[in-house]
Design a protein around this motif. Sequence first.
Motif, PDB file in Angstrom:
ATOM      1  N   THR A 163       0.807  -1.221   0.000  1.00 23.32           N
ATOM      2  CA  THR A 163       0.000   0.000   0.000  1.00 23.32           C
ATOM      3  C   THR A 163       0.842   1.273   0.000  1.00 23.32           C
ATOM      4  OG1 THR A 163      -0.221  -0.136   2.408  1.00 23.32           O
ATOM      5  CG2 THR A 163      -2.016  -1.053   1.094  1.00 23.32           C
ATOM      6  N   PHE A 164       2.095   1.170   0.402  1.00 26.64           N
ATOM      7  CA  PHE A 164       2.971   2.348   0.366  1.00 26.64           C
ATOM      8  C   PHE A 164       3.134   2.871  -1.057  1.00 26.64           C
ATOM      9  CE2 PHE A 164       5.776  -1.206  -0.348  1.00 26.64           C
ATOM     10  CZ  PHE A 164       6.655  -0.759  -1.322  1.00 26.64           C
ATOM     11  N   LEU A 165       2.895   2.009  -2.042  1.00 29.93           N
ATOM     12  CA  LEU A 165       3.017   2.428  -3.437  1.00 29.93           C
ATOM     13  C   LEU A 165       1.958   3.452  -3.827  1.00 29.93           C
ATOM     14  CD1 LEU A 165       3.800  -1.005  -5.138  1.00 29.93           C
ATOM     15  CD2 LEU A 165       5.391   0.859  -4.665  1.00 29.93           C
ATOM     16  N   VAL A 166       0.845   3.505  -3.082  1.00 34.27           N
ATOM     17  CA  VAL A 166      -0.206   4.477  -3.378  1.00 34.27           C
ATOM     18  C   VAL A 166       0.306   5.900  -3.188  1.00 34.27           C
ATOM     19  CG1 VAL A 166      -2.533   5.246  -2.714  1.00 34.27           C
ATOM     20  CG2 VAL A 166      -2.011   2.827  -2.801  1.00 34.27           C
ATOM     21  N   LYS A 167       1.373   6.057  -2.411  1.00 34.72           N
ATOM     22  CA  LYS A 167       1.963   7.383  -2.198  1.00 34.72           C
ATOM     23  C   LYS A 167       2.669   7.896  -3.451  1.00 34.72           C
ATOM     24  CE  LYS A 167       2.683   6.508   2.692  1.00 34.72           C
ATOM     25  NZ  LYS A 167       3.687   6.299   3.746  1.00 34.72           N
ATOM     26  N   LEU A 168       2.988   6.992  -4.360  1.00 38.50           N
ATOM     27  CA  LEU A 168       3.651   7.394  -5.597  1.00 38.50           C
ATOM     28  C   LEU A 168       2.674   8.145  -6.495  1.00 38.50           C
ATOM     29  CD1 LEU A 168       5.537   4.080  -6.512  1.00 38.50           C
ATOM     30  CD2 LEU A 168       6.496   6.113  -5.427  1.00 38.50           C
ATOM     31  N   GLU A 169       3.220   8.938  -7.371  1.00 42.07           N
ATOM     32  CA  GLU A 169       2.398   9.617  -8.367  1.00 42.07           C
ATOM     33  C   GLU A 169       1.872   8.589  -9.369  1.00 42.07           C
ATOM     34  OE1 GLU A 169       1.625  12.887  -8.431  1.00 42.07           O
ATOM     35  OE2 GLU A 169       2.700  13.082  -6.523  1.00 42.07           O
ATOM     36  N   GLN A 170       0.761   8.894  -9.999  1.00 42.85           N
ATOM     37  CA  GLN A 170       0.139   7.999 -10.986  1.00 42.85           C
ATOM     38  C   GLN A 170       1.165   7.567 -12.036  1.00 42.85           C
ATOM     39  OE1 GLN A 170      -3.155   7.099 -10.898  1.00 42.85           O
ATOM     40  NE2 GLN A 170      -3.380   6.120 -12.873  1.00 42.85           N
ATOM     41  N   ARG A 171       1.903   8.519 -12.560  1.00 38.34           N
ATOM     42  CA  ARG A 171       2.879   8.219 -13.609  1.00 38.34           C
ATOM     43  C   ARG A 171       3.968   7.271 -13.103  1.00 38.34           C
ATOM     44  NH1 ARG A 171       6.687  12.336 -17.055  1.00 38.34           N
ATOM     45  NH2 ARG A 171       7.825  10.684 -18.063  1.00 38.34           N
TER      46      ARG A 171
END
Length: 54
Positions: A29-37
Amino acid sequence: MQNPTTGNIPKETLLQMITSLLHSNLDLTFLVKLEQREIEQLIAAIRGRIDENR
């Protein structure tokens, strides 16, 4: 700019795609912090690597 591979997919769906591609039960879920791109680039890199190994 829209990525033709992923379109305009919500981050949560992209996260599910990554988890599925990795065959993993890890908490990503930490990946949700990344930008969409950034998430789209990660999926493209994972897909590329998987395709290389086929």
